[in-house]
Structures are given as C-alpha cells and as structure tokens.
Enzyme design. Structure first.
Site, PDB file in Angstrom:
ATOM      1  N   ASP A  95       0.921  -1.485   0.081  1.00 10.02           N
ATOM      2  CA  ASP A  95       0.000  -0.081   0.074  1.00 10.02           C
ATOM      3  C   ASP A  95       0.838   1.285   0.004  1.00 10.02           C
ATOM      4  OD1 ASP A  95       0.580  -0.892   2.500  1.00 10.02           O
ATOM      5  OD2 ASP A  95      -0.678   0.521   3.476  1.00 10.02           O
ATOM      6  N   GLU A 161      -0.156  -1.336   5.618  1.00  9.92           N
ATOM      7  CA  GLU A 161       1.094  -1.034   6.477  1.00  9.92           C
ATOM      8  C   GLU A 161       0.686   0.661   6.996  1.00  9.92           C
ATOM      9  OE1 GLU A 161       4.425   0.783   8.184  1.00  9.92           O
ATOM     10  OE2 GLU A 161       3.517   1.381   6.299  1.00  9.92           O
TER      11      GLU A 161
HETATM   12 ZN   LIG Z   1       6.549   2.449   4.509  1.00 10.67          ZN
END
Ligand SMILES: [Zn+2]
Length: 407
Positions: A95, A161
């Site tokens: 992401d 994340e």
């Molecule tokens: Zn990162």
C-alpha cells in the site's frame, strides 16, 4: 560461486528493476479510509511479475475487508527454497499513502513514474517499492545463476501498512506464519548510506481532537461560540504542554526526543461568513518508550477539562491509532549481526544500531518476541510530494539482501 558473480547479476538487471518498479507505481494501492480501493490490483500485477520470473511457490493469505471492491486485502508470499529450513523474511508493503496536494508534484504526476538523474519519481517509489524490488531481484539473481541460497528466502508483500497493519502483517502473525528463530528484515526505513539498523522504536499515538461550540453568523459572533478559535487555541496549548512535559532525550533514538505534531485538519464550514460550530484536528505523537502512553493521555484529558471550563466549548479526544512500543530487538540477535556484517563487508561502513520514529511492521514481530530489524538505504522521501527512489539504493540494497540469503 562467489558473491561478486551475484552482485554482477544484480547490476546487470538494473534497468529491468527500474522498469518493474515503474510498472507497480502505475497501479495505485490506497487504503479505503483514504478513498482508495485497496491493494488487490497491485497484488495481481505483482503476482504476474513473480510468475513470469519463475517463482513457483507463491502463497496468498488474504484478509477479508468489506470496504474494498475485491472484499479482501491481499498478502502475498513468494518462497525461494534454501539449503536449510532457516527462513529469511523480507517484508515490504504493497500500500501507499495518497498523493496529497497534486500541484506540489512538479516533476511528474504521482502515479505516472519518471526517471530523472538516477531517481525514479512517483508515489510509493521509495516507500516501499524500492525495497520490494530490491528483495525480489536479490532472489531473482540467485535463481538466474542457479544458486540455492543457504537459507530459504520468503519474500513477503503485505497490505495495510500505512493504516495500522490489521489486514496486513498483524493478520499474518495471527495466522501463525512466523517462528521464533525466523530472521526478519523490514526494509521500510533507514538513512542515506544504509548505516542505521533500527531495533527499537517509539510508541505511536494518533489523536483526533473535536471541539464543539455553536455555529452562528460571523457578523454576530457573540450569538455563537467559535469552535475554530477554541480548537486552534487548544491545539497550540496541547502542543506546548506535550513538549514541556516530555522533553527527555535518548540518543539511542533518531530523532532523540519524543515528537508531537499537529497534522491533519478537517474541513469545517463552506462559507467565510459562518462562525464554525465544530472543529476537528489531529495529532501524530511518537513517544519515547520510557513514557507510559496512558499517562500522556491522562495529561491531555486534564488539559481538556481546563479548556472546557475556560471556554464552555466541549472538547473530545479520540484515539485513532495507538501502538505502544514493544521491547526492542536484542542488539545481539542473529539477524542484527548478519545485517551488520553484510553492510560492513559490502559497503565498508560500520552501521549504528538504535531506535527511530517507528510504526513499521517490525513492531508486531517484536511484540510476539521475534527479533526484527528495520533497515534500508533511503533518502527519506516517504509520504512527500515528488517522492523518489534512488536507483543506486535499490540496486545496492538488493546486494545486501542476496548476501543475507547466502552468508
Ligand atoms: Zn512504508
């Protein structure tokens, strides 16, 4: 086979690495809470690339998420078998954060990557595609040369994340994929020459502060209560209080003190002549592990009570995200020593081992007692406009990963 041959093979693939990175930039992977549709499209592209390279052992560990069209947040693991069962995990995230203010992207559009002066520009180039590509091509170089690494390499590509990792690494850890003696590298942070190995981190606390007053016409402010003014005053007072109460320094960390930053601000009224009745502001706090996060919250609540009394506005606080710093990874853990030696041997520099802002996937490993290091060579362009990845960093970090697999 000596390591030079492997390094030459990595060098030979320099352009291919650049092209592959750019291919992935073109497929954005933005979280639903930031207005995106998740990582599924990028994960599909990545799996195609891995299959074309000849990776045969690719596994999917998807987490359900109703908020995205694909209804899943993809996590992908590609294995390259080694001589032993010992596993080297290299964890990178799929992401990216949104582009932010488009006008600030002066080199190229965020998702239209461009190579200029040895750098690849675009959102996600450095965070975290540079190291994703480096890890993939470290394994590919070994494959191309028919070298079986000493240990099994597990390339792990995770979702979510940037927003707390619930659908990413936390989900994988919950599935019991990892073991105590696994070697875990999280190349999602580092400094310009790769001389910093992160083994400890600060607690991260994200707060939403809502101020409620009374909306009215701006020509008669005394009929209302301006939530914008109270909100601004409170934000400044909070900023000051936190910095004064928690000034401690710890040179083990970079930066050495806790940080408290007012960041996002939500849009309020549509017209200039309306006194806002509501105000919303956010704080990003990174707190040295010696401080109890609950204590910090208590102090904030005391300040809120004072302000409510003084202004008769109502102020509420919402913890958007809270990551209490885990016990640091042992500075003598095997992965720390291996990485330190690899950097010393290949770069001729002695890396420093210490703590940093934190909030990477490594924290979740440390929490369950698995040693994890955060390391990469990066210009720290993450989340910025005109984000770029230095091609040299990508290529040279691939060599370190190859060394970790072989040594
Ligand atoms: Zn990162």
């Amino acid at each position: 086979m000596n390591t030079d041959t492997v390094f030459k093979e990595i060098e030979r693939m320099r352009n291919e690495m650049t092209e592959t990175l750019m291919e992935l930039v073109r497929v954005p992977a933005i979280a639903p809470q930031s207005g995106g549709d998740g990582e599924s499209k990028r994960a599909e592209k990545l799996v195609q690339i891995l299959e074309t390279m000849g990776f045969t052992d690719i596994r999917h560990v998807d987490a359900d998420d109703e908020r995205v069209p694909s209804r899943k947040r993809p996590n992908v693991i590609a294995y390259l078998n080694g001589e032993t069962k010992e596993r080297l995990w290299i964890i990178t995230h799929l992401d990216v954060v949104p582009a932010g203010e488009e006008a600030l992207w002066t080199v190229t559009k965020p998702f239209d990557p461009l190579v200029k002066d040895g750098k690849i520009y675009g959102r996600g180039t450095e965070d975290n595609l540079q190291e994703m590509i480096a890890s993939i091509y470290a394994a590919k170089a070994l494959k191309n040369l028919g070298i079986k690494p000493k240990r099994t390499v597990a390339l792990c590509f995770v979702a979510d994340e940037e927003n707390g990792s619930k659908f990413g690494i936390q989900y994988l850890i919950g599935q019991h994929l990892f073991e105590k003696n696994d070697l875990v590298v999280v190349p999602d942070g580092g400094n310009g020459d790769g001389s910093f190995i992160e083994i400890a981190e600060k607690s991260a606390l994200w707060l939403k502060i809502s101020t409620f007053g009374k909306q009215t016409h701006a020509s008669r402010p005394s009929d209302g209560l301006n939530a914008n003014r109270v909100g601004m005053e409170f934000a400044l007072a909070l900023d000051k209080m936190l910095h004064e109460k928690y000034p401690a320094r710890d040179d083990y960390f970079e930066p050495p003190e806790s940080t408290f930053e007012p960041t996002k601000k939500e849009k309020n009224v549509d017209a200039v002549n309306i006194v806002p009745g509501e105000d919303f502001i956010y704080f990003d706090c990174r707190i040295l592990p010696r401080f109890d996060v609950e204590e910090v919250l208590k102090e904030i609540n005391i300040l809120i009570a004072t302000f409510e009394k003084k202004t008769s506005a109502r102020i509420t606080i919402e913890v958007v995200s809270k990551t209490v710093a885990p016990q640091p990874t042992d500075a003598n853990a095997k992965i720390v020593t291996m990485l330190r030696e690899a950097v010393e041997t290949i770069r001729g520099i002695k890396p420093k081992v210490g703590g940093i802002g934190g909030g990477t996937c490594a924290a979740y490993f440390r929490r369950v007692g698995i040693p994890a290091v955060v390391w990469s060579t990066a210009d720290e362009m993450a989340h910025q406009p005109n984000e770029y990845a230095k091609i040299d960093n990508m290529v040279n970090d691939a060599k370190i990963f190859a060394q970790l697999a072989m040594a």
